[in-house]
Design a protein around this motif. Sequence first.
Motif, PDB file in Angstrom:
ATOM      1  N   LYS A  45      79.289  18.575  77.785  1.00  0.00           N
ATOM      2  CA  LYS A  45      79.839  18.748  76.342  1.00  0.00           C
ATOM      3  C   LYS A  45      79.340  20.117  75.963  1.00  0.00           C
ATOM      4  N   PRO A  46      80.103  21.074  75.514  1.00  0.00           N
ATOM      5  CA  PRO A  46      79.404  22.403  75.015  1.00  0.00           C
ATOM      6  C   PRO A  46      78.356  22.191  73.966  1.00  0.00           C
ATOM      7  N   SER A  47      78.177  21.197  73.286  1.00  0.00           N
ATOM      8  CA  SER A  47      77.461  20.956  72.143  1.00  0.00           C
ATOM      9  C   SER A  47      76.064  20.457  72.778  1.00  0.00           C
ATOM     10  N   ALA A  80      71.966  21.267  81.018  1.00  0.00           N
ATOM     11  CA  ALA A  80      71.665  21.289  79.528  1.00  0.00           C
ATOM     12  C   ALA A  80      70.086  21.502  79.211  1.00  0.00           C
ATOM     13  N   ARG A  81      69.353  21.943  80.181  1.00  0.00           N
ATOM     14  CA  ARG A  81      67.940  22.079  79.659  1.00  0.00           C
ATOM     15  C   ARG A  81      67.021  21.079  79.307  1.00  0.00           C
ATOM     16  N   ILE A  82      67.312  19.789  79.970  1.00  0.00           N
ATOM     17  CA  ILE A  82      66.600  18.568  79.767  1.00  0.00           C
ATOM     18  C   ILE A  82      65.554  18.687  80.849  1.00  0.00           C
ATOM     19  N   ASP A  83      64.320  18.488  80.647  1.00  0.00           N
ATOM     20  CA  ASP A  83      63.352  18.790  81.825  1.00  0.00           C
ATOM     21  C   ASP A  83      63.102  17.188  82.403  1.00  0.00           C
ATOM     22  N   LEU A 150      77.153  16.059  70.137  1.00  0.00           N
ATOM     23  CA  LEU A 150      75.929  16.061  70.056  1.00  0.00           C
ATOM     24  C   LEU A 150      75.201  16.680  69.130  1.00  0.00           C
ATOM     25  N   ALA A 151      75.799  17.782  68.506  1.00  0.00           N
ATOM     26  CA  ALA A 151      75.158  18.211  67.375  1.00  0.00           C
ATOM     27  C   ALA A 151      74.770  17.515  66.114  1.00  0.00           C
TER      28      ALA A 151
END
Length: 176
Positions: A45-47, A80-83, A150-151
Amino acid sequence: VEDSGIDASPLAARAESLAGEGKTTAFVGVGGRLAGLIALADTLKPSARPAVEKLRGMGLAVIMLTGDNRRTAAAVAALARIDEVIAEVLPGGKADVVRKLQAGGKRVAMVGDGINDAPALAQADVGMALGTGTDVAMASADITLIAGDLAAVGSAFELSRKTIRTIKQNLFWAFA
């Protein structure tokens, strides 16, 4: 595979490559013989990335909990930059992961949209269902984010923090 007449090595290598791109692969057979490969992918998703960054900026840890295979999950999480990624988890296992986090002293908010997320949404301290998801997920959650954006997750946290602050201020003045 050996009887198919098709060398599976290139297909297996391509399947590995596609998994590294966040795609789930399925081999296709025709008449009992290996015929090819299909790659399926959920689009991010873009958000998603801005939402993750906003949550991190609020001091919250973000964990991706999914039933997808590890390589696919890692690729999507990187986008998504989730670690932290916990992958290959069955639906009941998602609720178990939430319980373990809670047992470790964590307060858990779970965001999900499918039937497979319902047990974890119900177990979480706060379950947030995306309004574009299944009725079961929405019924299991405490909050439904109508737009499915998601925002709205970060906005929900901001709103709840402001509400608690207002309540505390009102109680202070009521007792002062």
